[in-house]
Design an enzyme around this catalytic site. Sequence first.
Site, short mmCIF file in Angstrom:
data_model
loop_
_atom_site.label_atom_id
_atom_site.label_comp_id
_atom_site.label_asym_id
_atom_site.label_seq_id
_atom_site.Cartn_x
_atom_site.Cartn_y
_atom_site.Cartn_z
N HIS A 17 39.71 21.65 41.84
CA HIS A 17 41.01 21.80 42.53
C HIS A 17 40.98 20.94 43.77
O HIS A 17 40.56 21.36 44.85
CB HIS A 17 41.22 23.28 42.88
CG HIS A 17 42.57 23.59 43.45
ND1 HIS A 17 43.11 24.85 43.41
CD2 HIS A 17 43.49 22.82 44.07
CE1 HIS A 17 44.31 24.84 43.98
NE2 HIS A 17 44.55 23.60 44.40
N HIS A 19 43.45 17.80 45.52
CA HIS A 19 44.62 16.91 45.52
C HIS A 19 44.21 15.62 46.21
O HIS A 19 43.89 15.63 47.40
CB HIS A 19 45.78 17.56 46.26
CG HIS A 19 46.22 18.85 45.66
ND1 HIS A 19 47.15 18.92 44.65
CD2 HIS A 19 45.83 20.13 45.91
CE1 HIS A 19 47.33 20.18 44.31
NE2 HIS A 19 46.54 20.94 45.04
N HIS A 197 49.20 26.04 39.70
CA HIS A 197 49.04 26.85 40.90
C HIS A 197 49.83 28.15 40.69
O HIS A 197 51.03 28.11 40.35
CB HIS A 197 49.61 26.12 42.12
CG HIS A 197 48.76 25.00 42.61
ND1 HIS A 197 48.28 24.01 41.79
CD2 HIS A 197 48.34 24.70 43.88
CE1 HIS A 197 47.58 23.15 42.53
NE2 HIS A 197 47.60 23.54 43.79
N GLU A 200 48.99 32.05 44.87
CA GLU A 200 48.53 31.67 46.21
C GLU A 200 49.45 32.39 47.20
O GLU A 200 49.05 33.34 47.86
CB GLU A 200 48.58 30.16 46.41
CG GLU A 200 48.15 29.71 47.80
CD GLU A 200 48.37 28.21 48.04
OE1 GLU A 200 47.78 27.70 49.00
OE2 GLU A 200 49.11 27.56 47.28
#
Length: 337
Positions: A17, A19, A197, A200
């Site tokens: 994970h 970005h 995702h 969260e």
Amino acid sequence: MSDLAAYVAGLPKAELHLHIEGTLEPEQMFEFAKRNGVAIPYASVEEVRAAYNFSNLQDFLDIYYAGAEVLRTQQDFHDLAIAYFDRAAADGVVHAEIMFDPQTHTDRGIAFATVIEGLLSAQAEAESKHGMTSRLIMCFLRHLSEEDAFATLAQAEPWLDRITAIGLDSSEIGHPPEKFARVYAAARAKGLKLVAHAGEEGPPDYVWQALDLLEVDRIDHGNRSLEDAALTRQLAEQSMTLTVCPLSNLKLCVIGDLADHPIDRMLDLGLSATINSDDPAYFGGYVAENYSAVAEARGLDRAALATLARNSLEGSFLPEGDKAARLAQLEDYLAQQ
């Protein structure tokens, strides 16, 4: 380097994970802005770092998208990615599955080819330089429309043999996974793996949607799954990998203190949790720092850290033979400790 930090850095691990746009360090922001003639609203590196004080996900996204403005050329994307791979190698990462947001760039006139060719060249250099394998995960921005996501999937067609999975990121609240069910079905039909995702900032229901409507192979974050006992059991029974990001959770106020982080509770409940850095330039640490910080805050022992590293390799999208070889590399390391 402390004994804990040395142990963590030596652990062969995967990062699942990450970005790539979130690895843009302030120094790089100024470097790329200068070489591309892009004006940025900061006078110094220190001023940029001072802006990294977020109260929620949207605060972060606002500066994240502003930072991406400096990324203009294939060389920019290559340089951004290879800087990440260099740091990851020093942290013991042997395999990385990096997310990229093409819509962040194509919406401002940057060609899809510019983005992906820069990333592909950095992947090749990282494998040659560090022996590190990597995969690309193309993310859709959930605050944009389903139509935009389909257009991006079409743009990606010439490179789908070099893209392993699709993902779903950006503003979670108000943009449930169900909004993208048809795009995910289309991507699945093309042979792509699926991640999203969920949980969260969004509720446990978003995790259910990711499982039942998107039929994902992996959940990114997933913290709020713990609010739903039935969901937690389902995730454990499915051995669903959760890509957890402790320093991100702290920086975005998902938790109030690392001492309250649920990572060990996840492991105790049988969840296949992993440790990752998310957007490390903005959240204060790359993957080894995430391991060390949460280990110190929660009192995790070496066996728990080894489990987290093992989960990361098992949860990767590597072919089974390559996965077995990476797991053997981990076991060799553990046997020497």
